[in-house]
Design a protein around this motif. Structure first.
Motif, PDB file in Angstrom:
ATOM      1  N   PHE A  54      20.537   0.384  22.139  1.00 23.92           N
ATOM      2  CA  PHE A  54      19.916   0.645  20.841  1.00 23.92           C
ATOM      3  C   PHE A  54      20.768   1.599  20.009  1.00 23.92           C
ATOM      4  N   GLY A  55      21.296   2.656  20.648  1.00 27.52           N
ATOM      5  CA  GLY A  55      22.154   3.608  19.928  1.00 27.52           C
ATOM      6  C   GLY A  55      23.433   2.962  19.424  1.00 27.52           C
ATOM      7  N   ASN A  56      24.016   2.081  20.233  1.00 28.67           N
ATOM      8  CA  ASN A  56      25.219   1.376  19.797  1.00 28.67           C
ATOM      9  C   ASN A  56      24.942   0.495  18.585  1.00 28.67           C
ATOM     10  N   CYS A  57      23.811  -0.186  18.618  1.00 28.42           N
ATOM     11  CA  CYS A  57      23.448  -1.064  17.501  1.00 28.42           C
ATOM     12  C   CYS A  57      23.211  -0.266  16.223  1.00 28.42           C
ATOM     13  N   VAL A  58      22.500   0.851  16.331  1.00 33.11           N
ATOM     14  CA  VAL A  58      22.232   1.688  15.165  1.00 33.11           C
ATOM     15  C   VAL A  58      23.538   2.226  14.583  1.00 33.11           C
ATOM     16  N   ALA A  59      24.444   2.685  15.462  1.00 30.57           N
ATOM     17  CA  ALA A  59      25.726   3.194  14.991  1.00 30.57           C
ATOM     18  C   ALA A  59      26.542   2.093  14.325  1.00 30.57           C
ATOM     19  N   LEU A  60      26.520   0.898  14.912  1.00 28.18           N
ATOM     20  CA  LEU A  60      27.288  -0.214  14.366  1.00 28.18           C
ATOM     21  C   LEU A  60      26.772  -0.634  12.995  1.00 28.18           C
ATOM     22  N   VAL A  61      25.477  -0.472  12.772  1.00 28.08           N
ATOM     23  CA  VAL A  61      24.892  -0.843  11.482  1.00 28.08           C
ATOM     24  C   VAL A  61      25.112   0.235  10.435  1.00 28.08           C
TER      25      VAL A  61
ATOM     26  N   ALA B  60      22.759  -2.422  -0.783  1.00 32.71           N
ATOM     27  CA  ALA B  60      22.993  -2.873   0.588  1.00 32.71           C
ATOM     28  C   ALA B  60      22.267  -1.994   1.600  1.00 32.71           C
ATOM     29  N   THR B  61      22.219  -0.679   1.343  1.00 30.33           N
ATOM     30  CA  THR B  61      21.550   0.230   2.268  1.00 30.33           C
ATOM     31  C   THR B  61      20.056  -0.055   2.321  1.00 30.33           C
ATOM     32  N   ALA B  62      19.453  -0.284   1.163  1.00 28.96           N
ATOM     33  CA  ALA B  62      18.025  -0.616   1.138  1.00 28.96           C
ATOM     34  C   ALA B  62      17.762  -1.902   1.904  1.00 28.96           C
ATOM     35  N   GLU B  63      18.632  -2.878   1.743  1.00 29.91           N
ATOM     36  CA  GLU B  63      18.440  -4.152   2.445  1.00 29.91           C
ATOM     37  C   GLU B  63      18.563  -3.974   3.956  1.00 29.91           C
ATOM     38  N   VAL B  64      19.573  -3.211   4.390  1.00 29.79           N
ATOM     39  CA  VAL B  64      19.792  -3.068   5.829  1.00 29.79           C
ATOM     40  C   VAL B  64      18.678  -2.251   6.482  1.00 29.79           C
ATOM     41  N   ILE B  65      18.113  -1.299   5.750  1.00 30.22           N
ATOM     42  CA  ILE B  65      17.005  -0.514   6.297  1.00 30.22           C
ATOM     43  C   ILE B  65      15.760  -1.390   6.449  1.00 30.22           C
ATOM     44  N   LEU B  66      15.470  -2.185   5.429  1.00 30.36           N
ATOM     45  CA  LEU B  66      14.263  -3.009   5.463  1.00 30.36           C
ATOM     46  C   LEU B  66      14.385  -4.205   6.400  1.00 30.36           C
ATOM     47  N   SER B  67      15.606  -4.723   6.567  1.00 32.67           N
ATOM     48  CA  SER B  67      15.769  -5.950   7.357  1.00 32.67           C
ATOM     49  C   SER B  67      16.230  -5.710   8.780  1.00 32.67           C
TER      50      SER B  67
ATOM     51  N   ALA C 217      16.067  -2.225  10.524  1.00 29.90           N
ATOM     52  CA  ALA C 217      15.500  -1.081  11.245  1.00 29.90           C
ATOM     53  C   ALA C 217      14.432  -1.521  12.251  1.00 29.90           C
ATOM     54  N   LEU C 218      13.447  -2.298  11.785  1.00 25.04           N
ATOM     55  CA  LEU C 218      12.375  -2.743  12.671  1.00 25.04           C
ATOM     56  C   LEU C 218      12.898  -3.709  13.722  1.00 25.04           C
ATOM     57  N   LEU C 219      13.837  -4.563  13.327  1.00 28.82           N
ATOM     58  CA  LEU C 219      14.419  -5.528  14.258  1.00 28.82           C
ATOM     59  C   LEU C 219      15.090  -4.817  15.428  1.00 28.82           C
ATOM     60  N   LEU C 220      15.875  -3.790  15.132  1.00 29.42           N
ATOM     61  CA  LEU C 220      16.569  -3.056  16.188  1.00 29.42           C
ATOM     62  C   LEU C 220      15.595  -2.231  17.020  1.00 29.42           C
ATOM     63  N   TRP C 221      14.615  -1.623  16.365  1.00 32.60           N
ATOM     64  CA  TRP C 221      13.676  -0.779  17.095  1.00 32.60           C
ATOM     65  C   TRP C 221      12.844  -1.592  18.093  1.00 32.60           C
ATOM     66  N   VAL C 222      12.446  -2.774  17.678  1.00 37.97           N
ATOM     67  CA  VAL C 222      11.626  -3.616  18.545  1.00 37.97           C
ATOM     68  C   VAL C 222      12.474  -4.404  19.533  1.00 37.97           C
ATOM     69  N   GLY C 223      13.599  -4.960  19.058  1.00 40.78           N
ATOM     70  CA  GLY C 223      14.383  -5.864  19.894  1.00 40.78           C
ATOM     71  C   GLY C 223      15.457  -5.206  20.728  1.00 40.78           C
TER      72      GLY C 223
ATOM     73  N   TRP D   8      23.069 -10.553  22.804  1.00 44.97           N
ATOM     74  CA  TRP D   8      24.152 -10.437  21.828  1.00 44.97           C
ATOM     75  C   TRP D   8      23.679 -10.625  20.393  1.00 44.97           C
ATOM     76  N   ILE D   9      22.487 -11.158  20.201  1.00 43.52           N
ATOM     77  CA  ILE D   9      22.001 -11.435  18.847  1.00 43.52           C
ATOM     78  C   ILE D   9      21.930 -10.170  18.009  1.00 43.52           C
ATOM     79  N   TYR D  10      21.642  -9.035  18.657  1.00 41.34           N
ATOM     80  CA  TYR D  10      21.513  -7.787  17.907  1.00 41.34           C
ATOM     81  C   TYR D  10      22.883  -7.253  17.482  1.00 41.34           C
ATOM     82  N   ILE D  11      23.887  -7.457  18.310  1.00 42.81           N
ATOM     83  CA  ILE D  11      25.259  -7.103  17.926  1.00 42.81           C
ATOM     84  C   ILE D  11      25.695  -7.968  16.747  1.00 42.81           C
ATOM     85  N   GLN D  12      25.352  -9.239  16.802  1.00 40.27           N
ATOM     86  CA  GLN D  12      25.709 -10.144  15.707  1.00 40.27           C
ATOM     87  C   GLN D  12      25.023  -9.746  14.409  1.00 40.27           C
ATOM     88  N   LYS D  13      23.751  -9.352  14.500  1.00 35.84           N
ATOM     89  CA  LYS D  13      23.030  -8.910  13.310  1.00 35.84           C
ATOM     90  C   LYS D  13      23.653  -7.645  12.732  1.00 35.84           C
TER      91      LYS D  13
END
Length: 227
Positions: free
Chosen positions: A6-13, A108-115, A117-123, A131-136
């Motif tokens: 989860f931390g890697n995904c958040v940092a990557l985003v 872009a920041t507003a879009e990435v937060i809304l689209s 944040a919840l996806l990464l937190w839940v998934g 790998w789908i989360y890395i791709q996102k």
């Protein structure tokens, strides 16, 4: 392990967005609240789009004759994003580069937060790695470049001293940007591309899109002396 993923995904985003804001010079202009305003306009624009889709486009796209035609009409609503970015640019004082960067990064920041944040937190916190989360996350970085390039094209389109031929090309690119998702989905389906190869295609297109926008902006900036 799940928190590490989860931390890697958040940092990557979000790290590329922070670096783009920090090293683009916007922090020196005090553009933070302008980015926030751009995000607010983004959210309002998405609300309008959802209302239009819910009112005029039924869930059953077969009524339009085919899924492709139905998706085409639905993606036409994305023209509202161009209008929203135009209002963002109009509300930002300063030179061209600060206007397009503030509008693009804020949007872009507003879009990435809304689209995302919840996806990464839940998934991404799930027990199994996917790998789908890395791709996102990588796709979010592609969208950052695309939104900045789109803001640049909108700014160029509003210039009265832009060459008419270039203005036509800019207009075509802006219209095509509304249907990019439909074009990508159709291309991936026709060529039967995998998710990773499809991501590479999106990245290559966005890179070409951004470089072309930058080349036109550089020529305009040199002409107007606004570097």
């Amino acid at each position: 392990m799940t928190l590490y993923h989860f931390g890697n995904c958040v940092a990557l985003v979000y790290v590329p967005y922070y670096l783009a804001y920090k090293h683009s010079g916007l922090s020196e202009y005090g553009a933070f609240w302008k980015c926030v305003q751009a995000g607010m306009i983004y959210m309002f624009t998405q609300l309008i789009k959802m209302m239009v889709l819910a009112t005029f486009f039924p869930d059953n796209v077969e009524e339009f004759g085919s899924y492709l035609i139905g998706d085409f009409f639905k993606y036409t609503v994305d023209i509202a994003d161009l209008v929203g970015l135009h209002f963002v640019l109009d509300g930002i004082p300063g030179k061209g580069h600060s206007k397009v960067l503030t509008a693009g990064i804020g949007w872009a920041t507003a879009e990435v937060i809304l689209s995302r944040a919840l996806l990464l937190w839940v998934g991404a916190r799930g027990a199994e790695f996917d790998w789908i989360y890395i791709q996102k996350c990588l796709e979010s970085n592609i969208l950052l470049v695309q939104h900045i390039a789109t803001a640049t094209l909108i700014w160029l389109r509003s210039r009265h001293n832009l060459n008419n031929n270039l203005k036509t090309v800019v207009t075509i690119l802006l219209v095509l940007s509304c249907y990019k998702s439909l074009l990508f989905e159709s291309l991936i389906h026709i060529l039967k591309l995998g998710t990773w190869l499809g991501l590479v295609v999106k990245g290559a297109f966005t890179l070409a899109y951004g470089l072309f926008s930058l080349s036109i902006y550089a020529g305009m900036a040199e002409l107007m002396g606004i570097y």
